[in-house]
Design a protein around this motif. Structure first.
Motif, PDB file in Angstrom:
ATOM      1  N   GLU A 159       0.825  -1.205   0.000  1.00 51.73           N
ATOM      2  CA  GLU A 159       0.000   0.000   0.000  1.00 51.73           C
ATOM      3  C   GLU A 159       0.863   1.260   0.000  1.00 51.73           C
ATOM      4  OE1 GLU A 159      -3.166  -0.040  -0.431  1.00 51.73           O
ATOM      5  OE2 GLU A 159      -3.274  -2.229  -0.368  1.00 51.73           O
ATOM      6  N   GLY A 160       1.969   1.227   0.742  1.00 52.60           N
ATOM      7  CA  GLY A 160       2.856   2.384   0.755  1.00 52.60           C
ATOM      8  C   GLY A 160       3.472   2.654  -0.601  1.00 52.60           C
ATOM      9  N   THR A 161       3.815   1.582  -1.321  1.00 53.65           N
ATOM     10  CA  THR A 161       4.373   1.749  -2.664  1.00 53.65           C
ATOM     11  C   THR A 161       3.347   2.368  -3.609  1.00 53.65           C
ATOM     12  OG1 THR A 161       5.802  -0.166  -2.302  1.00 53.65           O
ATOM     13  CG2 THR A 161       5.478   0.538  -4.572  1.00 53.65           C
ATOM     14  N   LYS A 162       2.099   1.956  -3.481  1.00 61.70           N
ATOM     15  CA  LYS A 162       1.047   2.542  -4.317  1.00 61.70           C
ATOM     16  C   LYS A 162       0.849   4.022  -4.003  1.00 61.70           C
ATOM     17  CE  LYS A 162      -1.551  -1.753  -4.994  1.00 61.70           C
ATOM     18  NZ  LYS A 162      -2.837  -2.457  -4.760  1.00 61.70           N
ATOM     19  N   VAL A 163       0.873   4.350  -2.714  1.00 60.72           N
ATOM     20  CA  VAL A 163       0.716   5.760  -2.330  1.00 60.72           C
ATOM     21  C   VAL A 163       1.893   6.582  -2.838  1.00 60.72           C
ATOM     22  CG1 VAL A 163       0.592   7.342  -0.373  1.00 60.72           C
ATOM     23  CG2 VAL A 163      -0.694   5.203  -0.320  1.00 60.72           C
ATOM     24  N   TYR A 164       3.095   6.038  -2.729  1.00 60.10           N
ATOM     25  CA  TYR A 164       4.283   6.745  -3.218  1.00 60.10           C
ATOM     26  C   TYR A 164       4.210   6.947  -4.732  1.00 60.10           C
ATOM     27  CZ  TYR A 164       9.177   7.602  -4.390  1.00 60.10           C
ATOM     28  OH  TYR A 164      10.343   8.134  -4.891  1.00 60.10           O
ATOM     29  N   GLY A 165       3.737   5.932  -5.443  1.00 60.40           N
ATOM     30  CA  GLY A 165       3.586   6.077  -6.888  1.00 60.40           C
ATOM     31  C   GLY A 165       2.565   7.139  -7.255  1.00 60.40           C
ATOM     32  N   GLU A 166       1.485   7.224  -6.487  1.00 60.54           N
ATOM     33  CA  GLU A 166       0.471   8.251  -6.757  1.00 60.54           C
ATOM     34  C   GLU A 166       1.013   9.648  -6.469  1.00 60.54           C
ATOM     35  OE1 GLU A 166      -3.302   9.812  -7.808  1.00 60.54           O
ATOM     36  OE2 GLU A 166      -2.209   7.959  -8.244  1.00 60.54           O
ATOM     37  N   ILE A 167       1.821   9.768  -5.406  1.00 66.56           N
ATOM     38  CA  ILE A 167       2.424  11.076  -5.112  1.00 66.56           C
ATOM     39  C   ILE A 167       3.368  11.485  -6.234  1.00 66.56           C
ATOM     40  CG2 ILE A 167       3.964  12.299  -3.541  1.00 66.56           C
ATOM     41  CD1 ILE A 167       2.810  10.666  -1.257  1.00 66.56           C
ATOM     42  N   ASN A 168       4.156  10.559  -6.744  1.00 65.13           N
ATOM     43  CA  ASN A 168       5.058  10.869  -7.856  1.00 65.13           C
ATOM     44  C   ASN A 168       4.275  11.273  -9.107  1.00 65.13           C
ATOM     45  OD1 ASN A 168       7.545  10.561  -6.616  1.00 65.13           O
ATOM     46  ND2 ASN A 168       7.613   8.357  -6.995  1.00 65.13           N
ATOM     47  N   LEU A 228      -0.071  12.465   0.714  1.00 58.70           N
ATOM     48  CA  LEU A 228      -1.012  12.369  -0.400  1.00 58.70           C
ATOM     49  C   LEU A 228      -2.280  13.172  -0.113  1.00 58.70           C
ATOM     50  CD1 LEU A 228      -1.820  11.149  -3.117  1.00 58.70           C
ATOM     51  CD2 LEU A 228      -2.674   9.145  -1.879  1.00 58.70           C
ATOM     52  N   LEU A 229      -2.727  13.130   1.127  1.00 62.85           N
ATOM     53  CA  LEU A 229      -3.913  13.906   1.494  1.00 62.85           C
ATOM     54  C   LEU A 229      -3.661  15.405   1.355  1.00 62.85           C
ATOM     55  CD1 LEU A 229      -6.795  13.803   2.628  1.00 62.85           C
ATOM     56  CD2 LEU A 229      -5.804  13.874   4.923  1.00 62.85           C
ATOM     57  N   LEU A 230      -2.465  15.852   1.753  1.00 65.46           N
ATOM     58  CA  LEU A 230      -2.125  17.266   1.582  1.00 65.46           C
ATOM     59  C   LEU A 230      -2.064  17.648   0.108  1.00 65.46           C
ATOM     60  CD1 LEU A 230       0.683  17.751   4.276  1.00 65.46           C
ATOM     61  CD2 LEU A 230      -1.644  18.667   4.332  1.00 65.46           C
ATOM     62  N   ALA A 231      -1.506  16.744  -0.702  1.00 61.17           N
ATOM     63  CA  ALA A 231      -1.384  17.043  -2.130  1.00 61.17           C
ATOM     64  C   ALA A 231      -2.756  17.147  -2.790  1.00 61.17           C
ATOM     65  CB  ALA A 231      -0.548  15.967  -2.810  1.00 61.17           C
ATOM     66  N   TYR A 281       1.620   5.738   7.075  1.00 59.59           N
ATOM     67  CA  TYR A 281       0.727   6.840   7.444  1.00 59.59           C
ATOM     68  C   TYR A 281       1.325   8.195   7.067  1.00 59.59           C
ATOM     69  CZ  TYR A 281      -2.168   3.546  10.016  1.00 59.59           C
ATOM     70  OH  TYR A 281      -2.998   2.508  10.355  1.00 59.59           O
ATOM     71  N   TYR A 282       2.642   8.293   7.097  1.00 61.16           N
ATOM     72  CA  TYR A 282       3.281   9.538   6.654  1.00 61.16           C
ATOM     73  C   TYR A 282       3.021   9.768   5.166  1.00 61.16           C
ATOM     74  CZ  TYR A 282       6.910  13.014   5.753  1.00 61.16           C
ATOM     75  OH  TYR A 282       7.586  14.146   5.367  1.00 61.16           O
ATOM     76  N   ILE A 299      -6.608  19.395  -8.494  1.00 64.09           N
ATOM     77  CA  ILE A 299      -5.824  18.160  -8.535  1.00 64.09           C
ATOM     78  C   ILE A 299      -6.768  16.969  -8.462  1.00 64.09           C
ATOM     79  CG2 ILE A 299      -4.176  16.742  -7.272  1.00 64.09           C
ATOM     80  CD1 ILE A 299      -2.693  19.209  -6.514  1.00 64.09           C
ATOM     81  N   MET A 300      -6.581  16.052  -9.377  1.00 62.83           N
ATOM     82  CA  MET A 300      -7.400  14.839  -9.425  1.00 62.83           C
ATOM     83  C   MET A 300      -6.484  13.625  -9.364  1.00 62.83           C
ATOM     84  SD  MET A 300     -10.233  15.799 -12.331  1.00 62.83           S
ATOM     85  CE  MET A 300     -10.971  14.187 -12.122  1.00 62.83           C
ATOM     86  N   GLU A 301      -6.844  12.686  -8.527  1.00 64.63           N
ATOM     87  CA  GLU A 301      -6.052  11.470  -8.432  1.00 64.63           C
ATOM     88  C   GLU A 301      -6.378  10.537  -9.583  1.00 64.63           C
ATOM     89  OE1 GLU A 301      -7.023   9.820  -4.705  1.00 64.63           O
ATOM     90  OE2 GLU A 301      -9.117   9.451  -5.172  1.00 64.63           O
ATOM     91  N   SER A 302      -5.521   9.573  -9.805  1.00 63.40           N
ATOM     92  CA  SER A 302      -5.709   8.648 -10.918  1.00 63.40           C
ATOM     93  C   SER A 302      -6.929   7.765 -10.681  1.00 63.40           C
ATOM     94  CB  SER A 302      -4.464   7.779 -11.090  1.00 63.40           C
ATOM     95  OG  SER A 302      -4.262   6.975  -9.934  1.00 63.40           O
ATOM     96  N   ARG A 303      -7.475   7.267 -11.790  1.00 63.62           N
ATOM     97  CA  ARG A 303      -8.669   6.435 -11.681  1.00 63.62           C
ATOM     98  C   ARG A 303      -8.373   5.126 -10.949  1.00 63.62           C
ATOM     99  NH1 ARG A 303     -11.735   5.467 -17.189  1.00 63.62           N
ATOM    100  NH2 ARG A 303     -11.751   7.746 -16.970  1.00 63.62           N
TER     101      ARG A 303
END
Length: 253
Positions: A164-173, A230-233, A224-225, A239-243
């Motif tokens: 899950e952290g890797t997915k969140v990191y990928g979305e932030i990138n 991601l929540l701040l971004a 959680y960090y 800004i729209m997150e990916s589908r």
């Protein structure tokens, strides 16, 4: 509930171990009985026979008391108490105590009677030792199973957090690339360095062979960090997150 193949294997191996232990101790007891009956001679007029019987009587009474204390404070913590019928052992000790008391009172002059007294002392003693060994073996097996289950739980939780952290990191990138203001926000608030370090540390945990509670807590903190970043971004307008990521969040809720 149907047992798994691993559980059936562990149960079969545990039963085989208990049967082997029982036959080994039974064989030793039989050899001792034969040795006392045919190899040792006890003089019928020996002056120390009454002292020996008194010692066996006292030892039997003391061991029975210790066994009852063990049943009360130790074996009662497990439901099956080592899978041994403790009533048989108690009755065996009581029978030995009564027999030794009978010899002390009657003062018989027959070596076979005194040999029987020794055998009646060794019988409950072997049963008591067998019960303790069986109990300790069952306790150790249960502890090992608990440790294995805990380790598997930590491992599953750790890999889930890494995924899950890797997915969140990928979305932030992705958001950094698509929206320059996100990267500016991360650098302005000094989040960027910690973001990269936490993402790298989570990936390095894939090389860990055995996870501990501390490892899982560290991964939870990293995850959680990343979620907070991601929540701040996503709070920036437009800004729209990916589908795919939005679909993942809808399933986790």
């Amino acid at each position: 509930m149907k047992e798994s193949r691993a559980e059936r294997y562990r149960s079969r191996r545990r039963n085989d171990s208990e049967v082997s232990r029982f036959w080994i101790m039974g064989l030793l007891f039989s050899l001792l009985v034969l040795a006392f009956e045919f190899l040792f001679e006890i003089p019928a007029d020996a002056t120390w026979l009454q002292e020996m019987e008194m010692a066996l009587f006292s030892a039997s009474f003391t061991l029975l008391a210790f066994y009852l204390l063990g049943l009360t404070f130790v074996f009662s913590r497990q439901q099956e108490a080592g899978k041994v019928n403790h009533h048989v052992i108690i009755y065996a000790w009581l029978g030995a105590i009564l027999f030794h008391l009978f010899l002390l009172i009657s003062n018989l002059a027959n070596q076979h009677v005194y040999k029987a007294g020794i055998i009646l002392f060794l019988g409950p003693l072997f049963l008591t030792v067998y019960h303790f060994i069986t109990y300790l073996s069952a306790l150790r097996a249960a502890r090992q199973e608990q440790e294995q289950a805990t380790a598997a739980s930590y491992e599953r939780a750790a890999y889930q957090l890494i995924l899950e952290g890797t997915k969140v990191y990928g979305e932030i990138n992705r958001l950094k690339t698509a929206y320059p203001e996100v990267e500016q926000m991360l650098r302005a608030n000094e989040f960027y360095g910690k973001l990269e370090r936490y993402a790298l540390e989570m990936q390095q945990y894939l090389q860990t062979k055995q996870f501990t509670r501390k490892d899982v807590e560290v991964l939870e903190g990293h995850y959680y960090y990343l979620e907070n970043l991601l929540l701040l971004a996503k709070q920036h307008p437009g800004i729209m997150e990916s589908r795919a990521f939005a679909h993942r969040e809808s399933h986790t809720r």
